[in-house]
Design an enzyme around this catalytic site. Structure first.
Site, mmCIF file in Angstrom:
data_model
loop_
_atom_site.group_PDB
_atom_site.id
_atom_site.type_symbol
_atom_site.label_atom_id
_atom_site.label_comp_id
_atom_site.label_asym_id
_atom_site.label_seq_id
_atom_site.Cartn_x
_atom_site.Cartn_y
_atom_site.Cartn_z
ATOM 1 N N GLY A 17 9.406 9.652 -20.541
ATOM 2 C CA GLY A 17 9.616 8.326 -21.098
ATOM 3 C C GLY A 17 8.612 7.926 -22.148
ATOM 4 C CG ASP A 75 5.896 12.411 -24.769
ATOM 5 O OD1 ASP A 75 4.867 11.741 -24.950
ATOM 6 O OD2 ASP A 75 5.893 13.544 -24.263
ATOM 7 N N GLY A 107 9.660 5.908 -8.030
ATOM 8 C CA GLY A 107 8.595 5.851 -7.039
ATOM 9 C C GLY A 107 7.726 7.071 -7.213
ATOM 10 C CD GLU A 143 14.419 13.780 -14.199
ATOM 11 O OE1 GLU A 143 14.587 12.564 -14.009
ATOM 12 O OE2 GLU A 143 14.331 14.282 -15.330
#
Length: 230
Positions: free
Chosen positions: A28, A30, A59, A93
């Site tokens: 985020g 970047d 979280g 992820e």
């Protein structure tokens, strides 16, 4: 023939449970308010159903909800930027995305102002951050090794490398064209697991075509609209 049929059925079952066309994984700080936001907006305007992972509350650990979102996407785009590896969330992820790749999901990396070799071999900023993670997770070294293996695998995938050498709009257009092609290729029609009468018809067509002959053959497919003919 059986192998081809099973492969089509496999991809068909994957796409049938897909909720999103594209899942976007990114760091985020970047690119959230720049490149990734522009990419997401462009794809949305083109009718691509996207999911940006900043839509879920974060979280300390990646949520089950996000794992399910990744699983329900046809395509994942991983935007590697200089600080991607600073985030354990992003790395988790990445591992999940590559697990889904083994189940049929299409995965594209975007190397945004970072060289693919930095990701692949964990050099530069990526190497520094992985070394920090090894210190932080010294009692769970397998976790860091999974991250390293995932970065190596993703760094070897075919994708796009943005080096600030062309207008961003043109670069995003290239990504859209690649996604559109992949989206069409993975949208297979349902094929029965055990189709009846296919093999004999394939043999008959092969006999008529006489593949080993040097003569020119023309094959015409015709039928009613809606049966898969283009």
């Amino acid at each position: 023939m059986a192998l081809l049929t099973n492969k089509r059925a496999f991809f068909s079952s994957f796409t049938q449970r897909s909720k999103y066309d594209v899942f976007l994984s990114f760091r985020g700080e970047d690119t959230c308010n720049g490149f990734t936001s522009n990419l997401n907006g462009f794809l949305s305007l083109k009718g691509i159903n996207t999911f940006m992972d900043d839509e879920l509350q974060r979280g300390e650990k990646i949520s089950t909800e996000l794992f399910e979102t990744i699983e329900s996407s046809k395509i994942s785009i991983i935007v590697f930027s200089k600080n991607y590896a600073t985030s354990t969330w992003c790395l988790d992820e990445l591992v999940k995305i590559l697990e889904c790749k083994k189940k049929g999901q299409v995965v594209f990396p975007v190397f945004y102002k970072v060289d693919p070799s930095e990701v692949r071999s964990q050099k530069g900023k990526f190497g520094e951050e992985l070394a920090k993670h090894e210190e932080s997770f010294k009692y769970d070294t397998n976790k860091v090794q999974r991250w390293r293996a995932a970065l190596n695998e993703a760094g070897n995938l075919s994708g796009w490398h943005y080096k600030n050498d062309l207008p961003q709009f043109m670069f995003i257009q290239e990504i859209f064209e690649g996604i559109s092609s992949a989206k069409l290729n993975c949208s297979q029609l349902f094929v029965a697991k055990y189709p009846v009468g296919i093999d004999s018809r394939v043999e008959e067509i092969s006999r008529c075509l006489d593949i080993e002959s040097n003569d020119v053959r023309m094959l015409v497919i015709h039928g009613f609209p809606g049966i898969g003919i283009r």
